[in-house]
Design an enzyme around this catalytic site. Sequence first.
Site, mmCIF file in Angstrom:
data_model
loop_
_atom_site.group_PDB
_atom_site.id
_atom_site.type_symbol
_atom_site.label_atom_id
_atom_site.label_comp_id
_atom_site.label_asym_id
_atom_site.label_seq_id
_atom_site.Cartn_x
_atom_site.Cartn_y
_atom_site.Cartn_z
ATOM 1 N N SER A 144 43.926 -17.398 84.970
ATOM 2 C CA SER A 144 42.534 -17.846 84.876
ATOM 3 C C SER A 144 41.629 -16.637 84.979
ATOM 4 C CB SER A 144 42.257 -18.786 86.058
ATOM 5 O OG SER A 144 40.880 -19.043 86.194
ATOM 6 N N TYR A 159 41.159 -21.296 95.139
ATOM 7 C CA TYR A 159 41.569 -21.160 93.725
ATOM 8 C C TYR A 159 41.660 -19.677 93.362
ATOM 9 C CZ TYR A 159 41.743 -22.427 88.722
ATOM 10 O OH TYR A 159 42.110 -22.609 87.398
HETATM 11 P P1 NAD Z 1 44.249 -30.596 83.403
HETATM 12 O O1 NAD Z 1 44.025 -31.321 84.681
HETATM 13 O O2 NAD Z 1 43.658 -31.149 82.157
HETATM 14 O O3 NAD Z 1 45.815 -30.371 83.202
HETATM 15 C C1 NAD Z 1 46.642 -30.078 84.308
HETATM 16 C C2 NAD Z 1 47.894 -30.919 84.231
HETATM 17 O O4 NAD Z 1 48.723 -30.543 85.342
HETATM 18 C C3 NAD Z 1 47.624 -32.425 84.340
HETATM 19 O O5 NAD Z 1 48.322 -33.115 83.309
HETATM 20 C C4 NAD Z 1 48.141 -32.786 85.730
HETATM 21 O O6 NAD Z 1 48.659 -34.115 85.805
HETATM 22 C C5 NAD Z 1 49.239 -31.744 85.920
HETATM 23 N N1 NAD Z 1 49.510 -31.504 87.334
HETATM 24 C C6 NAD Z 1 48.645 -31.173 88.307
HETATM 25 N N2 NAD Z 1 49.266 -31.067 89.476
HETATM 26 C C7 NAD Z 1 50.587 -31.331 89.256
HETATM 27 C C8 NAD Z 1 51.730 -31.379 90.072
HETATM 28 N N3 NAD Z 1 51.655 -31.152 91.398
HETATM 29 N N4 NAD Z 1 52.921 -31.661 89.501
HETATM 30 C C9 NAD Z 1 53.013 -31.923 88.175
HETATM 31 N N5 NAD Z 1 51.946 -31.900 87.332
HETATM 32 C C10 NAD Z 1 50.744 -31.605 87.883
HETATM 33 O O7 NAD Z 1 43.692 -29.105 83.649
HETATM 34 P P2 NAD Z 1 43.767 -27.775 82.740
HETATM 35 O O8 NAD Z 1 42.422 -27.179 82.820
HETATM 36 O O9 NAD Z 1 44.391 -28.009 81.440
HETATM 37 O O10 NAD Z 1 44.719 -26.882 83.673
HETATM 38 C C11 NAD Z 1 45.907 -26.281 83.220
HETATM 39 C C12 NAD Z 1 46.012 -24.899 83.833
HETATM 40 O O11 NAD Z 1 44.954 -24.092 83.311
HETATM 41 C C13 NAD Z 1 45.857 -24.861 85.353
HETATM 42 O O12 NAD Z 1 46.796 -23.944 85.872
HETATM 43 C C14 NAD Z 1 44.443 -24.336 85.537
HETATM 44 O O13 NAD Z 1 44.294 -23.683 86.772
HETATM 45 C C15 NAD Z 1 44.365 -23.385 84.371
HETATM 46 N N6 NAD Z 1 43.035 -22.970 83.918
HETATM 47 C C16 NAD Z 1 42.109 -23.890 83.532
HETATM 48 C C17 NAD Z 1 40.880 -23.450 83.082
HETATM 49 C C18 NAD Z 1 39.823 -24.405 82.655
HETATM 50 O O14 NAD Z 1 38.661 -23.997 82.565
HETATM 51 N N7 NAD Z 1 40.153 -25.652 82.373
HETATM 52 C C19 NAD Z 1 40.593 -22.079 83.016
HETATM 53 C C20 NAD Z 1 41.565 -21.177 83.407
HETATM 54 C C21 NAD Z 1 42.782 -21.635 83.858
#
Ligand code: NAD
Length: 258
Positions: A144, A159
């Site tokens: 991230s 985070y």
């Molecule tokens: P999201 O919530 O849409 O997707 C995350 C997925 O992970 C979901 O399907 C959720 O059910 C699953 N999940 C969460 N905890 C879990 C667990 N304990 N066991 C199994 N599955 C689990 O969110 P996203 O934004 O797509 O996040 C994906 C990754 O991207 C994360 O690591 C997040 O930190 C990272 N990220 C997101 C952003 C952003 O702006 N959205 C930016 C940088 C990094």
Amino acid sequence: MAGEGGRRTEREPVAVVTGGASGIGHAVVADLAAHGYRVAVLDREAPADGDADRVRWVVGDVRDPEANDRVVDVALSGFGGLDLFVGNAGVHDGGIGVRDVGGAELAEVTRYVLDVDVVGYLLGARAAAEALADSGGSMVFTLSDASYLVRGNGAGIAYAAAKHAALGMVRHLAADLAPAVRVNAVAPGGIVTGLRTSDGRQVFADADEIAATVRAFNPLGVVLCAEQVAPLYRFLASPAAAGMTGEVLRPDGGLTVR
Ligand code: NAD
């Protein structure tokens, strides 16, 4: 002349993706499946679209070592091998600062976020490492902008700690697993997804407001979508990246030159 490195098998490529039911992970699964991969997905939620020809789902928690073993087993027994592990499932802390809550709540949120975002990645890496060494495969983790920045991106202290730790983990794994397995990462800026806090709240509940904040924060003035960053994962697993390990691609609108 053929270059060195990369996978050593002729069968269709196989990936495991964690957190593939939503957001970035969902886009990565779709991108991989559309480009010839077969994909086993581990998520705590069953997706609306369910099992498909090229995609199998395992419902489980990334904090559980057995769930990580299970999804790797599905890839090996169902699809015949493993070439790519994508560690992606994650949760957010809702932007909590060190003085915002009491000690007990701060400890609870921090433990939960570290458990999912760091320990979950490590357990996935452990489960996948041997199969990837056999195939000459690679790992890609979702980091991230919070792996680098500590202010202005909406992340709180837990985070930031988790994503900084995950960056260290990626670099350590890359050194540990070379030359058998390459380990790289993608570190997006803000992308409007279903990302949730440790107590289940949507981080991006007001999508328009978040998009405006993200746009104002990066030099390119962009808000990317999950489908735009998904091909970067496939690139890092491809022969074009055969010389890359311990590397992080940063689709964040240019935050390094902010
Ligand atoms: P999201 O919530 O849409 O997707 C995350 C997925 O992970 C979901 O399907 C959720 O059910 C699953 N999940 C969460 N905890 C879990 C667990 N304990 N066991 C199994 N599955 C689990 O969110 P996203 O934004 O797509 O996040 C994906 C990754 O991207 C994360 O690591 C997040 O930190 C990272 N990220 C997101 C952003 C952003 O702006 N959205 C930016 C940088 C990094």
